[in-house]
Design a protein around this motif. Structure first.
Motif, short mmCIF file in Angstrom:
data_model
loop_
_atom_site.label_atom_id
_atom_site.label_comp_id
_atom_site.label_asym_id
_atom_site.label_seq_id
_atom_site.Cartn_x
_atom_site.Cartn_y
_atom_site.Cartn_z
N LEU A 281 59.67 15.43 30.26
CA LEU A 281 60.52 15.62 31.44
C LEU A 281 59.90 16.69 32.34
O LEU A 281 59.63 17.80 31.90
CB LEU A 281 61.93 16.06 31.01
N ILE A 282 59.69 16.34 33.60
CA ILE A 282 59.14 17.28 34.58
C ILE A 282 60.02 17.25 35.83
O ILE A 282 60.43 16.19 36.29
CB ILE A 282 57.69 16.91 34.97
N TYR A 283 60.31 18.42 36.35
CA TYR A 283 61.05 18.53 37.61
C TYR A 283 60.04 18.67 38.75
O TYR A 283 59.56 19.79 39.02
CB TYR A 283 61.99 19.74 37.59
N PRO A 284 59.71 17.59 39.45
CA PRO A 284 58.65 17.67 40.47
C PRO A 284 59.07 18.39 41.74
O PRO A 284 58.23 18.69 42.59
CB PRO A 284 58.35 16.19 40.75
N GLU A 285 60.37 18.69 41.88
CA GLU A 285 60.80 19.48 43.03
C GLU A 285 60.38 20.95 42.87
O GLU A 285 60.38 21.70 43.84
CB GLU A 285 62.32 19.40 43.18
N CYS B 36 62.95 14.12 37.39
CA CYS B 36 64.39 14.25 37.64
C CYS B 36 64.63 15.35 38.66
O CYS B 36 63.87 16.32 38.74
CB CYS B 36 65.11 14.58 36.33
N ASN B 37 65.68 15.17 39.46
CA ASN B 37 66.06 16.23 40.40
C ASN B 37 66.64 17.40 39.62
O ASN B 37 67.24 17.24 38.56
CB ASN B 37 67.04 15.72 41.45
N SER C 50 69.02 19.35 32.19
CA SER C 50 68.16 18.70 31.20
C SER C 50 68.98 18.08 30.07
O SER C 50 68.53 17.16 29.40
CB SER C 50 67.13 19.68 30.62
N PHE C 51 70.21 18.60 29.86
CA PHE C 51 71.09 17.98 28.87
C PHE C 51 71.45 16.55 29.29
O PHE C 51 71.56 15.65 28.46
CB PHE C 51 72.38 18.80 28.69
#
Length: 609
Positions: free
Chosen positions: A497-501, A415-416, A423-424
């Motif tokens: 959930l991972i934020y790849p940015e 997710c961006n 995250s909510f």
């Protein structure tokens, strides 16, 4: 989009409305009063209180004649209270001491927990009960942004560099719903007197003091409740709440003043109508030039305060309190994009420390940790629901739920990252897809930074350490422990959930370059990536820093699976490219424009190739 503010049923039928006036402004105040009376409901008793130091008995009698069966008017002399601090007050030649009266209202009228204060250069276009019924919670005031400060660079700089308040979070004090109970409880009048002993604000005077004293305790009303003359657009008359003829734009001076017809409509029934017309006829070109000069002087005054080394902000704000305003974050965001600094956060997290292996129970094997996690989730759920209720978190739509629902085993959600609470939104999408009956069939875990786990204190720190978070670590042994935990979580069919940015850029709408971590975990554990991209649009609800709360559309794309016929490194690269393509397409479809960046192409090649 339109979102309703929270309202409540008025228990008392008495609506207290306060004015500050003198003989010089009495004729204009009567127009304001008449506009309120014209829209008054027979269901309520309206109590007008006029705070003054010098109003003639003749003028009092004229005002009292405006009383009706359910509108009563009372005059209150504040001379004694004002004399105690008069020497400390800074008053420009074109301001009178009446501007300070509103500070005393809560103390003078302890029977009221909430009151309306309104300037006398206004007209009210709806029943003012509609304004009074808003539940402003424990905020000190309900108010509207000051449009001039928000839109004119010099005044915006003044708010931020002299007062330490974001230009978007600076309110105009011409209309206030005052939480008198909180004013008294938190001794705002005493703090005001103490503040004027330390510093004299000479630009907006008591409005500046009020903004400092009420900072972060403001309930933001829709701007229709204080429509100011510096606002460029002219609104549909049916949408008007209160029109405020502030600054030099007075209908009794200028024929071309916006909404002048409304003023004259309410003025025609007052005893001063002919005198008001004469004032307009007598207003000369020289007077207009003097207004212009006064405006230029005010701007010069603001500039001089900005560049004073000993201004309030420089004297009184500690380094810890000098956090970036939302406007500064936006400016920094633009600069970072130009320089291609996408992996850097815009705002500093607390300084982290090394997370050791024995400090973390990733899988909650310990009973106490499981209990804490359940408790933390209850608190987080309450917090999230409160944010939704208060319109601090607005989910407009969730698209592609079926793409997440179709996953049988474990998966990585990408997710961006644009908000501390995004995250909510991911949590809500996950629940929409996975809930079956009372309980979800999967759990959602979150990868977080080491410092967010080790260094956050208080409420947020509790959530960071207990709500199924998987902190990274600079310690190799802790990272090995994390890798094993991720493997077990995915094998059990849960989501991560991972934020790849990697970095978080506040309310940044474009996708940032991806880092390989999420795809490494997906390939290593042979699970799909579920690309989520959240798009945003402004609501009419002011939020952090006074800027609009964003309404989120959560776009869930079809899963991206590892290719069993390719090597790990090739798989990682291919999955990243596919994820980038999906995000780009979602961006361009939702925002209706081509994805472009202000930096060199090399930084965002994955989106431009």
């Amino acid at each position: 989009m339109k979102f309703k503010h929270r309202k409540f049923i008025i228990k008392s039928k008495e609506i207290p409305i306060f004015f500050a006036c003198d003989d010089g402004y009495i004729r204009f105040m009567m127009v304001t009063m008449n506009s309120i009376i014209k829209h008054a409901s027979s269901k309520y008793q309206y109590r007008f209180y006029v705070l003054y130091t010098s109003i003639s008995e003749k003028n009092k009698d004229l005002v009292k004649k405006m009383e009706t069966e359910n509108v009563k008017i009372e005059f209150c002399d504040v001379s004694e209270r004002l004399d105690k601090i008069k020497k400390k007050l800074t008053v420009r030649d074109y301001y009178s001491l009446t501007t300070y009266y509103r500070i005393f209202i809560p103390e003078m009228y302890p029977k009221y927990d909430k009151v309306i204060y309104i300037d006398s250069d206004t007209v009210v276009c709806q029943d003012i009960v509609k304004l009074y019924q808003y539940n402003i919670g424990d905020n000190y005031v309900g108010a509207v942004q000051d449009y001039l400060v928000k839109s004119v660079e010099t005044y915006g700089e003044y708010a931020e560099k002299v007062l330490g308040i974001s230009r978007a979070a600076y309110f105009n004090a011409g209309m206030l719903v005052i939480n008198s109970k909180q004013f008294r409880k938190n001794k705002i009048k005493e703090k005001f007197v103490d503040l004027i002993n330390k510093y004299s604000f000479v630009v907006a005077q008591d409005q500046d003091y009020l903004n400092i004293l009420c900072q972060d305790k403001v309930y933001w009303f829709d701007s229709r409740w204080n429509i100011q003359m510096s606002e460029e657009k002219v609104r549909d008359y049916d949408s008007l709440g209160i029109v405020h003829y502030n600054l030099a734009e007075k209908p009794w001076h200028h024929l071309d003043c916006k909404y002048a017809d409304l003023f004259w409509e309410y003025a025609k029934d007052t005893v001063y109508i002919e005198e008001l017309k004469q004032i307009q006829r007598n207003f000369t070109e020289k007077d207009k030039e003097n207004d212009k000069i006064a405006g230029e002087k005010l701007m010069s005054l603001a500039l001089s305060e900005i560049y004073k080394e000993d201004n309030y902000f420089n004297q009184n704000v500690t380094d810890q309190e000098r956090s970036l305003t939302r406007q500064e974050v936006i400016m920094k965001r633009e600069q970072y994009e130009k320089e291609g600094r996408f992996i850097e956060d815009l705002e500093d997290d607390p300084p982290g420390r090394e997370l050791m292996p024995d400090e973390i129970d990733y899988l909650k094997k310990n009973m106490n940790n499981r209990i804490r996690a359940r408790y933390a989730f209850k608190i987080a759920r309450w917090f999230m629901n409160t944010m939704i209720y208060k319109k601090q978190l607005v989910i407009k739509e969730i698209r592609g739920v079926e793409n997440m629902r179709a996953i049988k085993g474990g998966a990585i959600i990408t997710c961006n990252h644009f908000n501390a609470f995004d995250s909510f939104a991911a949590q809500i999408a996950y629940e929409k897809a996975t809930f079956r009956g009372k309980f979800p069939r999967k759990k959602l875990f979150r990868i977080i930074k080491e410092g967010n786990y080790t260094s956050f204190g208080g409420f947020y720190g509790f959530l960071m350490r207990n709500c199924n978070t998987l902190p990274l670590s600079s310690n190799k042994q802790t990272m090995k422990k994390l890798f094993k935990a991720i493997e077990k979580i995915l094998k059990k069919g849960h989501f991560i959930l991972i934020y790849p940015e990697q970095s978080m850029w506040w309310n940044y709408r474009k996708p940032k370059p991806l880092r390989k971590g999420a795809y490494f975990f997906a390939v290593n554990n042979d699970v799909p990536i579920i690309p989520c991209f959240i798009t945003m649009e402004d609501t009419d609800v002011p939020g952090e820093g006074g800027l609009p709360v964003q309404a989120y559309t959560i776009n869930i794309a079809p899963p991206i699976y590892p290719n069993p016929n390719k090597k790990k490194t090739e798989n990682i690269k291919e999955m990243m490219a596919k994820n980038a393509k999906v995000w780009k397409d979602i961006y361009e479809i939702n925002y209706g424009k081509k994805l472009e960046y202000t930096c060199e192409d090399k930084y965002v090649r994955m989106y431009l190739d």
